[in-house]
Scaffold this motif. Structure first.
Motif, PDB file in Angstrom:
ATOM      1  N   GLY A  36       0.826  -1.218   0.000  1.00  0.00           N
ATOM      2  CA  GLY A  36       0.000   0.000   0.000  1.00  0.00           C
ATOM      3  C   GLY A  36       0.851   1.255   0.000  1.00  0.00           C
ATOM      4  N   VAL A  37       1.917   1.251   0.791  1.00  0.00           N
ATOM      5  CA  VAL A  37       2.816   2.408   0.871  1.00  0.00           C
ATOM      6  C   VAL A  37       3.508   2.636  -0.472  1.00  0.00           C
ATOM      7  N   LEU A  38       3.898   1.556  -1.139  1.00  0.00           N
ATOM      8  CA  LEU A  38       4.551   1.672  -2.447  1.00  0.00           C
ATOM      9  C   LEU A  38       3.599   2.309  -3.470  1.00  0.00           C
ATOM     10  N   LEU A  39       2.332   1.890  -3.470  1.00  0.00           N
ATOM     11  CA  LEU A  39       1.344   2.487  -4.380  1.00  0.00           C
ATOM     12  C   LEU A  39       1.205   3.986  -4.104  1.00  0.00           C
ATOM     13  N   TRP A  40       1.216   4.328  -2.831  1.00  0.00           N
ATOM     14  CA  TRP A  40       1.096   5.741  -2.432  1.00  0.00           C
ATOM     15  C   TRP A  40       2.302   6.541  -2.924  1.00  0.00           C
ATOM     16  N   LYS A  41       3.498   6.009  -2.688  1.00  0.00           N
ATOM     17  CA  LYS A  41       4.721   6.745  -3.042  1.00  0.00           C
ATOM     18  C   LYS A  41       4.909   6.877  -4.553  1.00  0.00           C
ATOM     19  N   THR A  42       4.286   5.974  -5.318  1.00  0.00           N
ATOM     20  CA  THR A  42       4.353   6.083  -6.777  1.00  0.00           C
ATOM     21  C   THR A  42       3.141   6.836  -7.328  1.00  0.00           C
ATOM     22  N   ASN A  43       2.454   7.544  -6.418  1.00  0.00           N
ATOM     23  CA  ASN A  43       1.339   8.447  -6.762  1.00  0.00           C
ATOM     24  C   ASN A  43       0.122   7.725  -7.340  1.00  0.00           C
ATOM     25  N   LYS A  44      -0.031   6.448  -7.027  1.00  0.00           N
ATOM     26  CA  LYS A  44      -1.234   5.710  -7.432  1.00  0.00           C
ATOM     27  C   LYS A  44      -2.219   5.764  -6.261  1.00  0.00           C
ATOM     28  N   VAL A  66     -13.323  11.875   3.999  1.00  0.00           N
ATOM     29  CA  VAL A  66     -13.109  12.511   5.302  1.00  0.00           C
ATOM     30  C   VAL A  66     -13.718  11.650   6.402  1.00  0.00           C
ATOM     31  N   ASN A  67     -14.940  11.181   6.177  1.00  0.00           N
ATOM     32  CA  ASN A  67     -15.608  10.327   7.173  1.00  0.00           C
ATOM     33  C   ASN A  67     -14.861   9.013   7.359  1.00  0.00           C
ATOM     34  N   GLU A  68     -14.366   8.453   6.259  1.00  0.00           N
ATOM     35  CA  GLU A  68     -13.609   7.198   6.352  1.00  0.00           C
ATOM     36  C   GLU A  68     -12.324   7.402   7.158  1.00  0.00           C
ATOM     37  N   THR A  69     -11.626   8.511   6.880  1.00  0.00           N
ATOM     38  CA  THR A  69     -10.394   8.815   7.626  1.00  0.00           C
ATOM     39  C   THR A  69     -10.687   8.983   9.104  1.00  0.00           C
ATOM     40  N   ASN A  70     -11.762   9.691   9.398  1.00  0.00           N
ATOM     41  CA  ASN A  70     -12.138   9.914  10.794  1.00  0.00           C
ATOM     42  C   ASN A  70     -12.460   8.595  11.494  1.00  0.00           C
ATOM     43  N   GLU A  71     -13.143   7.687  10.793  1.00  0.00           N
ATOM     44  CA  GLU A  71     -13.477   6.379  11.373  1.00  0.00           C
ATOM     45  C   GLU A  71     -12.208   5.587  11.686  1.00  0.00           C
ATOM     46  N   VAL A  72     -11.245   5.635  10.785  1.00  0.00           N
ATOM     47  CA  VAL A  72      -9.976   4.924  11.003  1.00  0.00           C
ATOM     48  C   VAL A  72      -9.287   5.479  12.245  1.00  0.00           C
ATOM     49  N   LEU A  73      -9.208   6.802  12.347  1.00  0.00           N
ATOM     50  CA  LEU A  73      -8.505   7.422  13.476  1.00  0.00           C
ATOM     51  C   LEU A  73      -9.250   7.211  14.786  1.00  0.00           C
ATOM     52  N   MET A  74     -10.580   7.228  14.759  1.00  0.00           N
ATOM     53  CA  MET A  74     -11.340   6.985  15.993  1.00  0.00           C
ATOM     54  C   MET A  74     -11.145   5.541  16.471  1.00  0.00           C
ATOM     55  N   ASP A 104      -5.555   6.279  -5.861  1.00  0.00           N
ATOM     56  CA  ASP A 104      -6.800   5.500  -5.822  1.00  0.00           C
ATOM     57  C   ASP A 104      -6.511   4.039  -5.477  1.00  0.00           C
ATOM     58  N   GLU A 105      -5.471   3.478  -6.127  1.00  0.00           N
ATOM     59  CA  GLU A 105      -5.122   2.084  -5.849  1.00  0.00           C
ATOM     60  C   GLU A 105      -4.629   1.918  -4.415  1.00  0.00           C
ATOM     61  N   ALA A 106      -3.869   2.911  -3.928  1.00  0.00           N
ATOM     62  CA  ALA A 106      -3.350   2.838  -2.556  1.00  0.00           C
ATOM     63  C   ALA A 106      -4.486   2.865  -1.537  1.00  0.00           C
ATOM     64  N   VAL A 107      -5.467   3.737  -1.760  1.00  0.00           N
ATOM     65  CA  VAL A 107      -6.621   3.815  -0.849  1.00  0.00           C
ATOM     66  C   VAL A 107      -7.364   2.486  -0.833  1.00  0.00           C
ATOM     67  N   ALA A 108      -7.597   1.920  -2.021  1.00  0.00           N
ATOM     68  CA  ALA A 108      -8.336   0.646  -2.112  1.00  0.00           C
ATOM     69  C   ALA A 108      -7.551  -0.490  -1.454  1.00  0.00           C
ATOM     70  N   ARG A 149      -7.086  -3.168   5.975  1.00  0.00           N
ATOM     71  CA  ARG A 149      -7.775  -2.942   7.263  1.00  0.00           C
ATOM     72  C   ARG A 149      -8.804  -4.024   7.530  1.00  0.00           C
ATOM     73  N   LEU A 150      -9.458  -4.499   6.497  1.00  0.00           N
ATOM     74  CA  LEU A 150     -10.420  -5.585   6.684  1.00  0.00           C
ATOM     75  C   LEU A 150      -9.714  -6.853   7.130  1.00  0.00           C
ATOM     76  N   SER A 151      -8.532  -7.077   6.573  1.00  0.00           N
ATOM     77  CA  SER A 151      -7.764  -8.283   6.909  1.00  0.00           C
ATOM     78  C   SER A 151      -7.157  -8.196   8.305  1.00  0.00           C
ATOM     79  N   LEU A 152      -6.610  -7.015   8.650  1.00  0.00           N
ATOM     80  CA  LEU A 152      -5.951  -6.811   9.949  1.00  0.00           C
ATOM     81  C   LEU A 152      -6.489  -5.527  10.576  1.00  0.00           C
TER      82      LEU A 152
END
Length: 573
Positions: free
Chosen positions: A467-475, A518-526, A477-481, A487-490
């Motif tokens: 996931g981090v690699l997808l993010w750093k290569t500016n992908k 924004v709501n998804e991010t907030n749910e993760v942090l909560m 949408d793929e990184a978010v997915a 998160r579902l797995s772990l």
């Protein structure tokens, strides 16, 4: 008719303070109608017009759920059902009180037990009956003025933007010498919540240079304990208790420091002393029961768990752990009959698949500890079947307990998979890895367990790194997915949760505001804040997220507005 002198004086003070008491909304909670009428008349003498009344704790909770109140006058002893302590405790935990709401606990109870029990939930004042109108109005005015200083700070706190709230405390302390110490105390607590332990330590030490406050010394002790210096923390907590034997937070922290050093017996002794001073704390009785059970002190564990069930009957802090703990005690006393009745009560009072799963685990342990190995094995088989049907795995402590039982009754594959799941969810937590290894050792799978632990840690790392690699290569949408699936797995892996939140924020920064993200991010942090409060990265990410919300002012913008407002007031004068 002219008002008595004390009331006239109070009214004059209120007028000078510019408080419009007539427009405030009040709630009076007392089981005696005569007392409610007396308090209502006292408030009417202030000019109060919006006054509601409740005759029980349950009725009070219903009203607090529907309406926002400025002032609550609540009796401690409300007869059958919830006490005033229960009402305040639940209202705070459910966020039903406005930041500026004033809560006055009113009671004829003078016992240390009652006063300390109420004080642990921090009412703004504790008034002993009978109450004169002058005393009531003076205390109300004093509490109201203080709460207004914290109003903006409390709003940031409720949004869990702890860093912004801490900055607002610092700014307010510079403006208000009258409330400086209270503001510094809140600032330090907020910094601890934000994971900024070093900054919090500096605040505590600044306060201690002026005066030796017990709360500041306890705060420094907490930081030392968090840094692994449990012995220095222990000495600080013991010093606080030596000076003030009623400072209960120091007892709780002292017990934790001792437990961290493996001195469970001493920790248990400390909790027992604290429980004698304030016996109506559900978390403290639970902790005492768990410590005593760990030590094999069955009599003390039984006493603590039974007390926990008693005081928790009407409390939002009521815990299923007390049912399971007492059932384990009864199993060791060879009384499986009452233990099984308790487990049935747990399923009646608490719902959900996880409760059913934990009941089955405890049932198996009860049978095993009471020597009924045939029924223990049957419970293990049923548990294994339940586990296969569950889409969601339990939390870490439940997984460890379940694996212990399954190994004990001869099952191998399911508990090994559970322990690997625990390691994947806690891939950087060496303490948990050691506990998992001990369970494998006990099951005579030491070498295999070591290999499984190494493999599980590698799997978790590879999942996150993709996931981090997808993010750093500016992908993005793929990184978010990808991180969403991770998160579902772990669901409790801290590195995956934090990196998932960071990637979502990066997506919002690059692509613009999206309410769903924004709501998804907030749910993760909560979720992070629920399972591991006080993380530094949590506070940093919350602050980043808040800045992306349209209309959200920065601390600097707020300070500029306050400066302009103060300048306008000066010009008007």
């Amino acid at each position: 008719m002219n008002a008595p002198a004390p009331i006239q004086a109070a009214a004059a003070g209120d007028k000078a303070a510019g408080v419009n008491w007539a427009e405030k909304r009040y709630l009076i909670v007392d089981d005696f109608v005569g007392v409610r009428q007396l308090l209502r008349e006292a408030l009417r003498s202030l000019g109060a017009r919006h006054i509601d009344q409740a005759s029980s704790g349950g009725e009070a909770m219903s009203m607090l759920t529907r309406l926002q109140y400025d002032v609550v006058l609540c009796d401690f002893n409300l007869g059958e059902g919830k006490s005033g302590q229960h009402v305040l405790e639940e209202a705070r935990m459910r966020g039903l009180l406005m930041p500026s709401c004033v809560w006055l606990m009113v009671s004829a109870e003078k016992s240390v037990e009652a006063v300390m029990g109420a004080a642990e939930h921090q009412p703004d004042a504790y008034l002993i009956k009978p109450i004169t109108e002058g005393v009531l109005l003076t205390r109300l005015n004093r509490a109201w003025q203080r709460k207004q200083v914290f109003q903006e700070i409390d709003h940031a706190y409720l949004e869990k933007d702890y860093l912004r709230a801490a900055r607002l405390c610092e700014e307010a302390a510079a403006r208000s010498k009258l409330h400086e110490i209270d503001l510094l105390r809140m600032r330090a607590a907020l910094l601890l919540k934000a994971g900024e332990a070093e900054q919090a330590r500096l605040v505590y030490e600044k306060v201690l240079q002026e005066r030796d406050f017990n709360w500041a010394r306890t705060g420094v002790g907490k930081i030392r304990m968090a840094n692994g210096d449990n012995e220095a923390a222990r000495q600080m907590f013991q010093g606080v208790i030596a000076e003030n034997r009623f400072y209960l937070d120091a007892y709780d922290q002292l017990a934790r420091s001792l437990e961290n050093m493996g001195r469970t017996q001493e920790a248990c002794d400390v909790l027992e002393r604290a429980a004698k001073l304030s016996p109506n704390s559900v978390p403290r009785q639970r902790a005492l029961g768990m410590a005593a059970l760990k030590l094999g002190n069955i009599a003390l564990a039984e006493k603590a768990f039974r007390k926990c069930l008693q005081v928790g009957e009407y409390s939002i802090m009521k815990t299923v752990d007390a049912y399971f703990g007492l059932a384990r005690v009864l199993g060791q006393k060879s009384d499986p009959k009452e233990a099984l009745l308790l487990l049935a009560a747990a399923q009646r009072d608490f719902s959900g698949n996880m409760v059913d799963l934990r009941c089955k685990i405890t049932e198996g342990l009860v049978y095993h500890e009471s020597g009924d190995y045939r029924r223990a094995r049957k419970s293990g088989d049923e548990l294994e079947a339940m586990l296969k049907q569950e889409r969601q795995r339990p939390d870490t402590p439940t997984c460890l307990e379940m694996a212990t039982l399954l190994f004990a009754v001869g099952v191998k594959e399911a508990p090994a998979e559970l322990l690997c799941y625990v390691v994947r969810n806690n891939d950087e937590n060496t303490v948990i890895h050691e506990e998992v290894q001990r369970i494998f050792d006990k099951a005579r799978m030491a070498e295999e367990g070591t290999s499984l632990i190494t493999s599980a840690r590698r799997d978790a790392s590879e999942l996150m790194n993709k996931g981090v690699l997808l993010w750093k290569t500016n992908k993005l949408d793929e990184a978010v997915a990808w991180m969403r699936d991770a998160r579902l797995s772990l669901p409790d892996n801290m590195r995956i949760l934090f990196n998932s939140a960071q990637i979502l924020i990066s997506h919002l920064q690059a692509r613009g505001y999206d309410e769903a993200l924004v709501n998804e991010t907030n749910e993760v942090l909560m979720h992070v804040d629920r399972i591991a409060p006080g993380q530094q990265r949590f506070a940093q990410l919350i602050e980043q997220l808040q800045k992306l919300i349209p209309g959200r002012m920065t601390a600097q913008e707020i300070e500029a507005e306050l400066t302009d407002a103060m300048k306008d007031d000066h010009d008007k004068e």
